[in-house]
Design a protein around this motif. Sequence first.
Motif, PDB file in Angstrom:
ATOM      1  N   ILE A  59     -19.250  -4.036  -6.294  1.00 21.96           N
ATOM      2  CA  ILE A  59     -20.009  -5.160  -6.859  1.00 21.96           C
ATOM      3  C   ILE A  59     -19.138  -5.924  -7.855  1.00 21.96           C
ATOM      4  N   VAL A  60     -18.551  -5.217  -8.813  1.00 18.82           N
ATOM      5  CA  VAL A  60     -17.625  -5.838  -9.772  1.00 18.82           C
ATOM      6  C   VAL A  60     -16.218  -5.650  -9.193  1.00 18.82           C
ATOM      7  N   GLY A  61     -15.651  -6.719  -8.638  1.00 17.56           N
ATOM      8  CA  GLY A  61     -14.492  -6.623  -7.764  1.00 17.56           C
ATOM      9  C   GLY A  61     -13.151  -6.628  -8.464  1.00 17.56           C
ATOM     10  N   THR A  62     -12.823  -5.533  -9.150  1.00 15.87           N
ATOM     11  CA  THR A  62     -11.571  -5.451  -9.888  1.00 15.87           C
ATOM     12  C   THR A  62     -10.390  -5.134  -8.971  1.00 15.87           C
ATOM     13  N   ASN A  63      -9.206  -5.242  -9.551  1.00 15.55           N
ATOM     14  CA  ASN A  63      -7.967  -4.978  -8.840  1.00 15.55           C
ATOM     15  C   ASN A  63      -7.606  -3.506  -9.007  1.00 15.55           C
ATOM     16  N   TYR A 119     -22.007  -7.526 -18.527  1.00 15.01           N
ATOM     17  CA  TYR A 119     -20.689  -7.589 -17.865  1.00 15.01           C
ATOM     18  C   TYR A 119     -20.843  -7.435 -16.360  1.00 15.01           C
ATOM     19  N   ILE A 120     -21.630  -6.460 -15.913  1.00 11.62           N
ATOM     20  CA  ILE A 120     -21.819  -6.240 -14.474  1.00 11.62           C
ATOM     21  C   ILE A 120     -22.475  -7.459 -13.829  1.00 11.62           C
ATOM     22  N   LYS A 121     -23.539  -7.951 -14.448  1.00  8.90           N
ATOM     23  CA  LYS A 121     -24.248  -9.105 -13.887  1.00  8.90           C
ATOM     24  C   LYS A 121     -23.357 -10.343 -13.854  1.00  8.90           C
ATOM     25  N   THR A 122     -22.605 -10.558 -14.920  1.00  4.45           N
ATOM     26  CA  THR A 122     -21.757 -11.744 -15.029  1.00  4.45           C
ATOM     27  C   THR A 122     -20.638 -11.740 -13.997  1.00  4.45           C
ATOM     28  N   TRP A 123     -20.070 -10.565 -13.737  1.00  6.93           N
ATOM     29  CA  TRP A 123     -18.908 -10.481 -12.859  1.00  6.93           C
ATOM     30  C   TRP A 123     -19.229  -9.888 -11.492  1.00  6.93           C
ATOM     31  N   ALA A 124     -20.514  -9.793 -11.150  1.00  4.85           N
ATOM     32  CA  ALA A 124     -20.883  -9.296  -9.820  1.00  4.85           C
ATOM     33  C   ALA A 124     -20.294 -10.202  -8.747  1.00  4.85           C
ATOM     34  N   TYR A 125     -19.591  -9.595  -7.798  1.00  5.88           N
ATOM     35  CA  TYR A 125     -18.967 -10.276  -6.654  1.00  5.88           C
ATOM     36  C   TYR A 125     -17.866 -11.257  -7.092  1.00  5.88           C
ATOM     37  N   LYS A 126     -17.276 -10.960  -8.256  1.00  5.08           N
ATOM     38  CA  LYS A 126     -16.169 -11.773  -8.763  1.00  5.08           C
ATOM     39  C   LYS A 126     -15.012 -10.852  -9.134  1.00  5.08           C
ATOM     40  N   HIS A 127     -13.958 -11.436  -9.714  1.00  6.61           N
ATOM     41  CA  HIS A 127     -12.724 -10.705  -9.980  1.00  6.61           C
ATOM     42  C   HIS A 127     -12.379 -10.707 -11.471  1.00  6.61           C
ATOM     43  N   PRO A 128     -12.984  -9.834 -12.277  1.00  9.71           N
ATOM     44  CA  PRO A 128     -12.629  -9.783 -13.699  1.00  9.71           C
ATOM     45  C   PRO A 128     -11.291  -9.099 -13.933  1.00  9.71           C
ATOM     46  N   GLN A 129     -10.610  -9.535 -14.982  1.00 13.86           N
ATOM     47  CA  GLN A 129      -9.392  -8.917 -15.468  1.00 13.86           C
ATOM     48  C   GLN A 129      -9.727  -8.072 -16.702  1.00 13.86           C
ATOM     49  N   PRO A 130      -8.813  -7.204 -17.161  1.00 10.43           N
ATOM     50  CA  PRO A 130      -9.103  -6.412 -18.359  1.00 10.43           C
ATOM     51  C   PRO A 130      -9.569  -7.255 -19.543  1.00 10.43           C
ATOM     52  N   ASN A 131      -8.911  -8.396 -19.790  1.00 13.26           N
ATOM     53  CA  ASN A 131      -9.310  -9.233 -20.925  1.00 13.26           C
ATOM     54  C   ASN A 131     -10.737  -9.737 -20.795  1.00 13.26           C
ATOM     55  N   ASP A 132     -11.185  -9.995 -19.576  1.00 10.68           N
ATOM     56  CA  ASP A 132     -12.567 -10.448 -19.378  1.00 10.68           C
ATOM     57  C   ASP A 132     -13.544  -9.362 -19.815  1.00 10.68           C
ATOM     58  N   PHE A 133     -13.219  -8.128 -19.488  1.00  8.70           N
ATOM     59  CA  PHE A 133     -14.066  -7.008 -19.924  1.00  8.70           C
ATOM     60  C   PHE A 133     -14.062  -6.878 -21.439  1.00  8.70           C
ATOM     61  N   TYR A 159       0.853  -1.178   0.000  1.00  5.34           N
ATOM     62  CA  TYR A 159       0.000   0.000   0.000  1.00  5.34           C
ATOM     63  C   TYR A 159       0.893   1.233   0.000  1.00  5.34           C
ATOM     64  N   LEU A 160       0.957   1.933  -1.144  1.00  2.00           N
ATOM     65  CA  LEU A 160       1.865   3.067  -1.292  1.00  2.00           C
ATOM     66  C   LEU A 160       1.137   4.406  -1.240  1.00  2.00           C
ATOM     67  N   GLY A 161       0.035   4.503  -1.997  1.00  6.13           N
ATOM     68  CA  GLY A 161      -0.648   5.791  -2.062  1.00  6.13           C
ATOM     69  C   GLY A 161      -1.781   5.781  -3.060  1.00  6.13           C
ATOM     70  N   ALA A 162      -1.452   6.001  -4.337  1.00  6.87           N
ATOM     71  CA  ALA A 162      -2.495   6.113  -5.356  1.00  6.87           C
ATOM     72  C   ALA A 162      -3.212   4.790  -5.594  1.00  6.87           C
ATOM     73  N   GLY A 163      -2.479   3.672  -5.524  1.00  5.85           N
ATOM     74  CA  GLY A 163      -3.105   2.369  -5.711  1.00  5.85           C
ATOM     75  C   GLY A 163      -4.065   2.070  -4.573  1.00  5.85           C
ATOM     76  N   GLU A 164      -5.278   1.667  -4.922  1.00  2.00           N
ATOM     77  CA  GLU A 164      -6.271   1.438  -3.885  1.00  2.00           C
ATOM     78  C   GLU A 164      -6.294  -0.032  -3.470  1.00  2.00           C
ATOM     79  N   PHE A 165      -7.367  -0.786  -3.744  1.00  2.86           N
ATOM     80  CA  PHE A 165      -7.530  -2.045  -3.034  1.00  2.86           C
ATOM     81  C   PHE A 165      -8.010  -3.173  -3.955  1.00  2.86           C
ATOM     82  N   TYR A 166      -7.731  -4.388  -3.507  1.00  5.01           N
ATOM     83  CA  TYR A 166      -8.166  -5.600  -4.198  1.00  5.01           C
ATOM     84  C   TYR A 166      -8.464  -6.596  -3.091  1.00  5.01           C
TER      85      TYR A 166
END
Length: 663
Positions: free
Chosen positions: A432-436, A530-544, A234-241
């Motif tokens: 809801i859509v739990g990205t990194n 996309y939102i419904k499919t990945w709700a409460y999951k961890h999509p990556q850019p390629n998934d989007f 945890y440095l600063g600008a990067g938030e959470f996963y």
Amino acid sequence: MAILAANQESDMKKTSLIAGLLSLFLLVEGNTLFAQQGRDNNQKDFSEFLDRKGNYYRTASGKPGEGYWQNAADYQIEVALDEANFSLGGKVTITYTNNSPEPLDFIWLQLEQNRFTPDSRGTLTTPIQGNRYNGDTDGGYQISNVSAKVGAKGANSSKHLIDDTRMQVWFAEPIPAKGGKATVSMDFSFKVPVKGMDRMGRLKVNDGWIYAFAQWYPKVAVFDDIEGWNIEPYLGAGEFYLEYGNFDYKVTVPYNHIVVGSGKLMNPGEVLSKELQNRYAKAAQSDETVYLISPEEIKNTALTRPKQDGMITWHFRIQNSRDAAFATSNAFIWDAAKINLPSGKTILSQSVYPMESNSQEAWSRSTEYSKASIEYYSKQWFEFPYETATNVAAEINGMEYPGLNFCHYNSKGASLWGVTDHEFGHNWFPMIVGTNERRYAWMDEGFNTFINHYSSNAFNNGEYPSSLTQTRRFNSYFTNEGREGIDNYPDVTDTRNLGMVAYMKPGIGLIMLREYILGPERFDNAFRSYIKTWAYKHPQPNDFFNHMENVSGENLSWFWKGWFYGNGNIDLGITGVQPYGGNYLISLVNKGDFPMPVLLEISFEDGSKERVKLPVEIWQRGDSWTHLLKTSKKVTAVEIDPDKVITDINLGNDSWPVEIYKK
């Protein structure tokens, strides 16, 4: 001779016809035969630029695969506020479920309060001149009584390692794969920073202190099929996963405090007076804002609290969440109203703020703003899942947590609407859509900026119109040599560019995709899916990328490459318009760095207008194209992108004749 002459005349006519057709072909192609010879085509712009093939875990259609898994963490937390020492301390018990296909000898935790120490990586990587993410350096966790075991009867282990903002906890035996469970517990405490990196902290107001608690408990890092353990500090600008789970937490504070937190208040009868319980119930049925504690009642604890001395414990619960936050103060005005969800369910919108924020131009409208924001997003994209939506006034410019925001206590008018709407929008991305967020800020900040655009334009008949309505106002950034790409990690990006890199540019990209490239219906179908499919999951850019293409029915590699993984610009132009055989030839050029469809608006002498959309594929074979416009009317003007949706950097070649462009 007559026959020979006739044949010669026929051959000459054929030759003339072939020559004419060839001339037309060359003209329509907008090039000469010699220019076409040996010329490279533009297929590289249209080819795949990332490996987006599907696998057992994630499909090529952008859905979780047959073998998709993610781990889970449930939390039981009890903490108490020590106002005399400005500290929070207590105990956390984490129940961890290992759904991965491999046994785990240890787990990693995030200890984000350790950012507030003089030798933390975040402190040591902060520029001398400081930035938004400055924080106090006299804090950090005190950790004790660490206990970890696998299953209900496993042996206890206290083995652990703390390094900066990460903690590694070892077990006496591995956590079994595919559903194995373990528990980790520990005592913890920390000094509450005044300046908590613009995400949490404490604020002195006339009537007392406001405490905004976030990153307040040790939490499990994500173990996924892409990276294994995601252990970026945890440095600063990067938030959470974060992993999803259920939170049951109790907060003990002085009797005269009010506590609001993520999720549902489980014990209102124990912490609210009878009068306050009645007002709470009234607000839950009211579309208009109702005072729970009015400005005149801030100090009237006899009216609003069930006891008049000592400490009192507030109990909250939030399910299927990735985090929890809360705020407490003896200086809160408190108001609330009902939120109406599309399913017919109703929940509570509420705001807490000090006297300094009390104004009809400011926080007195916070609950109205919160209600409108949640109702809009629930109807447009996906229903809000939590029992309350709470806006907290603090000395924080804007930060989001599941069902709870911290916004600046001095905000008012358009500023307060904007930050409230933005932070509540984050409940969809990334709550809801739990990205990194620590790696792909654009997948939460950018997507949220996009949905904010429409929410702002819809609120109260456009009372606070979106700043993205005129996308070309940002062209000075797009042409600046110091610009950076969307794909930069937030902690690497120059903080002066972060607003464009993480927020504005990806938001504008989705507006262009919806309004110019796909159209609202195709885009909305794909984005909702996309939102419904990945709700409460961890999509990556390629998934989007894959999901948007598969649902919308469009190969968008050229767009992802050009806008999201490139740093180039758009420059479409008209090089000429000329009559041709009763019709018109419109000559176009792409001087930009990647292709775009071309939307033309043609104006006629009789005052009528016509729009023609040319597909992006016109640029596959070169950077020039001539369109044959079939019409019996006289053309007086032609304009590219008449609604000015795309960020074309050259306004001078967008229209014909050039002098018609006056927008």
